[in-house]
Motif scaffolding. Structure first.
Motif, PDB file in Angstrom:
ATOM      1  N   ASP A  52      -6.176   1.556   6.813  1.00  0.00           N
ATOM      2  CA  ASP A  52      -5.740   0.200   6.476  1.00  0.00           C
ATOM      3  C   ASP A  52      -4.572  -0.235   7.373  1.00  0.00           C
ATOM      4  O   ASP A  52      -3.567   0.462   7.464  1.00  0.00           O
ATOM      5  CB  ASP A  52      -5.287   0.206   5.006  1.00  0.00           C
ATOM      6  N   TRP A  87      12.727   9.183   8.710  1.00  0.00           N
ATOM      7  CA  TRP A  87      12.695   8.528  10.019  1.00  0.00           C
ATOM      8  C   TRP A  87      14.085   8.107  10.472  1.00  0.00           C
ATOM      9  O   TRP A  87      14.293   7.793  11.629  1.00  0.00           O
ATOM     10  CB  TRP A  87      11.752   7.311   9.975  1.00  0.00           C
ATOM     11  N   ARG A 100      -1.513   7.155  -4.739  1.00  0.00           N
ATOM     12  CA  ARG A 100      -2.781   6.409  -4.746  1.00  0.00           C
ATOM     13  C   ARG A 100      -3.356   6.269  -6.154  1.00  0.00           C
ATOM     14  O   ARG A 100      -4.238   5.473  -6.389  1.00  0.00           O
ATOM     15  CB  ARG A 100      -3.815   7.121  -3.860  1.00  0.00           C
ATOM     16  N   TYR A 132       1.927   9.217  13.646  1.00  0.00           N
ATOM     17  CA  TYR A 132       1.863  10.394  12.763  1.00  0.00           C
ATOM     18  C   TYR A 132       1.344   9.996  11.383  1.00  0.00           C
ATOM     19  O   TYR A 132       0.469  10.647  10.811  1.00  0.00           O
ATOM     20  CB  TYR A 132       3.264  11.026  12.665  1.00  0.00           C
ATOM     21  N   VAL A 133       1.883   8.882  10.876  1.00  0.00           N
ATOM     22  CA  VAL A 133       1.467   8.412   9.542  1.00  0.00           C
ATOM     23  C   VAL A 133      -0.022   8.076   9.538  1.00  0.00           C
ATOM     24  O   VAL A 133      -0.763   8.459   8.636  1.00  0.00           O
ATOM     25  CB  VAL A 133       2.300   7.174   9.129  1.00  0.00           C
ATOM     26  N   LYS A 170      -2.111  11.149   9.747  1.00  0.00           N
ATOM     27  CA  LYS A 170      -2.069  11.868   8.469  1.00  0.00           C
ATOM     28  C   LYS A 170      -2.979  11.195   7.443  1.00  0.00           C
ATOM     29  O   LYS A 170      -3.667  11.863   6.669  1.00  0.00           O
ATOM     30  CB  LYS A 170      -0.623  11.904   7.969  1.00  0.00           C
ATOM     31  N   GLU A 171      -2.987   9.861   7.456  1.00  0.00           N
ATOM     32  CA  GLU A 171      -3.850   9.146   6.516  1.00  0.00           C
ATOM     33  C   GLU A 171      -5.327   9.399   6.815  1.00  0.00           C
ATOM     34  O   GLU A 171      -6.153   9.426   5.919  1.00  0.00           O
ATOM     35  CB  GLU A 171      -3.584   7.632   6.599  1.00  0.00           C
ATOM     36  N   ALA A 176       4.576   1.344   7.658  1.00  0.00           N
ATOM     37  CA  ALA A 176       5.341   2.358   8.391  1.00  0.00           C
ATOM     38  C   ALA A 176       6.328   1.685   9.344  1.00  0.00           C
ATOM     39  O   ALA A 176       7.508   2.036   9.389  1.00  0.00           O
ATOM     40  CB  ALA A 176       4.395   3.272   9.152  1.00  0.00           C
ATOM     41  N   ARG A 178      -6.605  12.064   8.028  1.00  0.00           N
ATOM     42  CA  ARG A 178      -6.837  13.498   8.251  1.00  0.00           C
ATOM     43  C   ARG A 178      -8.181  13.988   7.705  1.00  0.00           C
ATOM     44  O   ARG A 178      -8.857  14.781   8.347  1.00  0.00           O
ATOM     45  CB  ARG A 178      -5.686  14.332   7.692  1.00  0.00           C
ATOM     46  N   PHE A 179      -8.588  13.488   6.551  1.00  0.00           N
ATOM     47  CA  PHE A 179      -9.843  13.992   5.973  1.00  0.00           C
ATOM     48  C   PHE A 179     -11.039  13.505   6.782  1.00  0.00           C
ATOM     49  O   PHE A 179     -11.958  14.266   7.041  1.00  0.00           O
ATOM     50  CB  PHE A 179      -9.959  13.584   4.507  1.00  0.00           C
ATOM     51  N   GLN A 236       6.214   8.017  15.153  1.00  0.00           N
ATOM     52  CA  GLN A 236       6.226   8.211  13.702  1.00  0.00           C
ATOM     53  C   GLN A 236       5.101   7.397  13.047  1.00  0.00           C
ATOM     54  O   GLN A 236       4.467   7.857  12.100  1.00  0.00           O
ATOM     55  CB  GLN A 236       7.595   7.804  13.141  1.00  0.00           C
ATOM     56  N   LEU A 255      -1.057  -0.180   6.188  1.00  0.00           N
ATOM     57  CA  LEU A 255      -0.286   1.065   6.195  1.00  0.00           C
ATOM     58  C   LEU A 255       0.538   1.178   7.479  1.00  0.00           C
ATOM     59  O   LEU A 255       1.679   1.627   7.450  1.00  0.00           O
ATOM     60  CB  LEU A 255      -1.231   2.259   6.106  1.00  0.00           C
ATOM     61  N   TYR A 275       9.773   8.805   3.262  1.00  0.00           N
ATOM     62  CA  TYR A 275       9.397   8.544   4.659  1.00  0.00           C
ATOM     63  C   TYR A 275      10.496   7.819   5.465  1.00  0.00           C
ATOM     64  O   TYR A 275      10.931   8.283   6.507  1.00  0.00           O
ATOM     65  CB  TYR A 275       8.124   7.705   4.726  1.00  0.00           C
ATOM     66  N   VAL A 324       0.861  -1.176   0.000  1.00  0.00           N
ATOM     67  CA  VAL A 324       0.000   0.000   0.000  1.00  0.00           C
ATOM     68  C   VAL A 324       0.898   1.227   0.000  1.00  0.00           C
ATOM     69  O   VAL A 324       2.043   1.164   0.426  1.00  0.00           O
ATOM     70  CB  VAL A 324      -0.920   0.045   1.234  1.00  0.00           C
ATOM     71  N   VAL A 325       0.378   2.301  -0.524  1.00  0.00           N
ATOM     72  CA  VAL A 325       1.149   3.544  -0.533  1.00  0.00           C
ATOM     73  C   VAL A 325       0.440   4.555   0.346  1.00  0.00           C
ATOM     74  O   VAL A 325      -0.770   4.493   0.525  1.00  0.00           O
ATOM     75  CB  VAL A 325       1.307   4.091  -1.973  1.00  0.00           C
ATOM     76  N   PHE A 326       1.223   5.468   0.896  1.00  0.00           N
ATOM     77  CA  PHE A 326       0.638   6.524   1.711  1.00  0.00           C
ATOM     78  C   PHE A 326      -0.056   7.522   0.783  1.00  0.00           C
ATOM     79  O   PHE A 326       0.393   7.724  -0.352  1.00  0.00           O
ATOM     80  CB  PHE A 326       1.734   7.214   2.531  1.00  0.00           C
ATOM     81  N   ASN A 327      -1.113   8.134   1.295  1.00  0.00           N
ATOM     82  CA  ASN A 327      -1.901   9.057   0.483  1.00  0.00           C
ATOM     83  C   ASN A 327      -1.170  10.388   0.330  1.00  0.00           C
ATOM     84  O   ASN A 327      -1.565  11.408   0.877  1.00  0.00           O
ATOM     85  CB  ASN A 327      -3.271   9.261   1.143  1.00  0.00           C
TER      86      ASN A 327
END
Lengths: 363, 215
Positions: free
Chosen positions: B114, A109, A139, B133-134, B137-138, B121, B140-141, B130, B117, A105, A93-96
């Motif tokens: 998900d 870190w 995405r 945070y990810v 952020k995912e 991370a 956020r909406f 961290q 994700l 990323y 999966v990829v971050f949005n």
């Protein structure tokens, strides 16, 4: 370029979910610089094992050593070791966010400076052939592109160990070839230690030097590909490595490592040291079976007459099923099949050497 | 009346917006960290706590009003602060009113991310903060959606503002309390004008929410 020093070692590693053993007694030693394939059918525990090796999950039992240090318990040591590895998950999966940020990323870190990050991201995106994708939202990418971002993201951190879980599952043949090429490049360029899970035997063979066969949560054997293909430990594994001729029988005689195995209607000779009376499976790879229209005298000690019951052709190879008291499958070239005018119902003589028979004890 | 931008109507609308926005901002500052703390930690009774929070979504505004009234009335523990019948009193009440819905929806938003994700991370070397945070952020909406829902509840409530604010003209009168009063006085035209403003605000909130959820 392997040295003998293991980078990852596990002792009696096990994982339990809801009271059920998913992995048991895993003793694995991955040498620095080697490419190791974990093969096994779906549900055999490959992903669970990779997650334990990457220290994402904590094992129910046993220990994981990374570069000689026991990293099973301590959170700090686990994080430190994890930062020396990278893991491409089966369904990445990829971050949005943008492709650039996705790759950056892991570097952020690790406290890398902004300039170094930019250079490194440029370099790896170039390597995965996505130099123009920096600002694109990750995405919005296709499956193959997401897989490449996931690989770029993993190698950006210059891991000492790269773990790949079914890296080409769900990809079309073109994307698969591209990802395989990329993994080949990584092996060449960085000499990274790679542990990859795959159920695709041929892919594993193309990329890895050594293989571990996982079945029902246990590693049945580790070794080279020849061994994996030709001397599987049990019937299920024999099936998995594509041995089509698995004939059940009873050892009738045993002398000087040569045994005769009685099946329903015939006797098969094999090289093995099983004792008289043992119930066994005689495994013969279909490419070891030769066909002729008349009996031929050769060194092959097993020769049977039969009738062709089915013929199928895939690419340059013809698969011929023969009823010779038991079902025997032979793989021959289409050219040979044509020369002998083989067809369904035709009588043929099938033969294979005693050395081509791998004998497994019945469970 | 709306077209002519009647000063009193505009003042009431402005006050309503300001009160709801202030309450919402304060509730956000409390809800986001608290919800994250609940989501990212495992503890005994976590599920029960989330159930309680979700139950409080539908707490009647008058119940919150009564609770706050008791606390800030002269005889109450915070009586000396003189908050009863002040905008500050309304803000306290609205914060308490919208906190559960903001927290509950924020926790749902974080849970909706998900789990792969999170694993990604972690595998990329993120530590606990961290990783959090990810995930935040995912989400956020969806989290912003929670804030807007809270704002919607704050601006539309009436019972609390009446009880704690007292509907004092030029001081604590809001769109909803004004509608209530003017209707009882028979000033239907004014009530309708105020109601339309409220509906317009609700419409804007709904449009923003929809757009966020599409992202």
């Amino acid at each position: 370029m392997s040295t003998s020093e293991p980078i990852i070692e596990t002792t009696d590693l096990g994982q339990r979910f809801n009271g059920q053993d998913v992995l048991r007694g895993i003793n694995l030693s991955i040498e620095r610089g080697e490419v190791f394939a974990l093969i096994g059918p779906t549900g055999s525990g490959k992903t669970t094992l990779l997650r334990l090796l990457d220290l994402i999950d904590t094992p129910s039992q046993g220990k994981v050593y990374f570069d000689g240090t026991d990293v099973t318990e301590s959170t700090g040591q686990r994080l430190e070791a994890r930062r020396r590895m990278a893991f491409v998950l089966q369904k990445p999966v990829v971050f949005n966010t943008s492709v650039h940020d996705n790759v950056a990323y892991g570097l952020r870190w690790r406290g890398m400076s902004r300039d170094s990050i930019r250079n490194r991201v440029d370099e790896v995106l170039e390597m995965v052939d996505m130099a123009d994708f920096h600002k694109r939202n990750a995405r919005m990418l296709s499956g193959g592109e997401i897989q490449r971002v996931a690989i770029a993201r993993a190698i950006a951190t210059e891991p000492e160990v790269l773990l790949l879980d079914e890296p080409t599952a769900n990809l079309d043949p073109v994307s698969t070839a591209r990802i395989e090429g990329l993994i080949g490049d990584i092996i060449q360029r960085y000499q990274t230690t790679i542990v990859m899970a795959t159920h695709d035997m041929s892919q594993g063979q193309r990329l890895a030097g050594r293989v571990g066969m996982l079945l029902n949560g246990e590693i049945l054997q580790t070794g080279g590909w020849h061994e994996a293909f030709n001397t599987p430990r049990n019937r299920e594994m024999a099936n998995f490595v594509g041995i089509e001729n698995i004939i059940d029988g009873l050892v009738l005689t045993s002398e000087d490592n040569v045994v005769t195995i009685g099946t329903n209607h015939s006797v098969i000779e094999a090289i093995s040291d099983f004792a008289v009376g043992d119930r066994v499976h005689a495994c013969i790879r279909s490419e070891e079976v030769t066909l002729a229209l008349s009996p031929i005298s050769s060194s092959a000690r097993n020769s049977f007459s039969g009738e062709i019951t089915r013929m199928t052709s895939t690419g340059p190879v013809a698969r011929v099923e023969i009823d010779c008291g038991f079902r025997l499958v032979a793989l021959i070239t289409n050219r040979s099949a044509g020369e002998m005018s083989l067809e369904k119902g035709k009588s043929v003589h099938a033969s294979f050497k005693a050395t081509a028979v791998h004998v497994i004890k019945q469970d | 009346m709306i077209v002519s931008l009647d000063p009193e109507v505009m003042q009431i609308a402005g006050r309503s917006l300001a009160l709801a926005a202030t309450s919402c901002a304060i509730a956000t500052l409390i809800a986001l960290p608290l919800s994250s703390l609940i989501h990212f930690n495992s503890f005994r009774g976590k599920r029960l706590l989330i159930n309680v929070i979700q139950t409080l979504y539908s707490v009647p505004t008058v119940v919150v009003g009564l609770f706050v009234f008791v606390f800030i009335s002269r005889a109450g523990p915070l009586g000396s602060l003189g908050l009863l019948f002040t905008p500050a009193g309304i803000v306290i009440g609205q914060v308490l009113l919208v906190l559960p819905i903001m927290m509950g929806l924020t926790i749902s938003a974080l849970r909706g991310v998900d789990v792969t994700l999170t694993d990604t991370a972690i595998s990329l070397g993120a530590n606990r903060f961290q990783t959090a945070y990810v995930v935040i952020k995912e989400a956020r909406f969806a989290m912003l959606g929670a804030v807007i829902m809270g704002f919607g509840r704050a601006i539309s409530e009436v019972g609390l503002s009446l009880m704690v604010g007292g509907n004092i003209r030029g001081f604590t009168r809001t769109l909803t309390t004004a509608i209530s009063l003017e209707t009882s006085k028979g000033e239907i035209e004014l009530s309708l004008a105020l109601g339309m403003i409220l509906l317009f605000i609700a419409l804007v909130v709904s449009i923003v929410l929809n757009r966020l959820q599409q992202r």
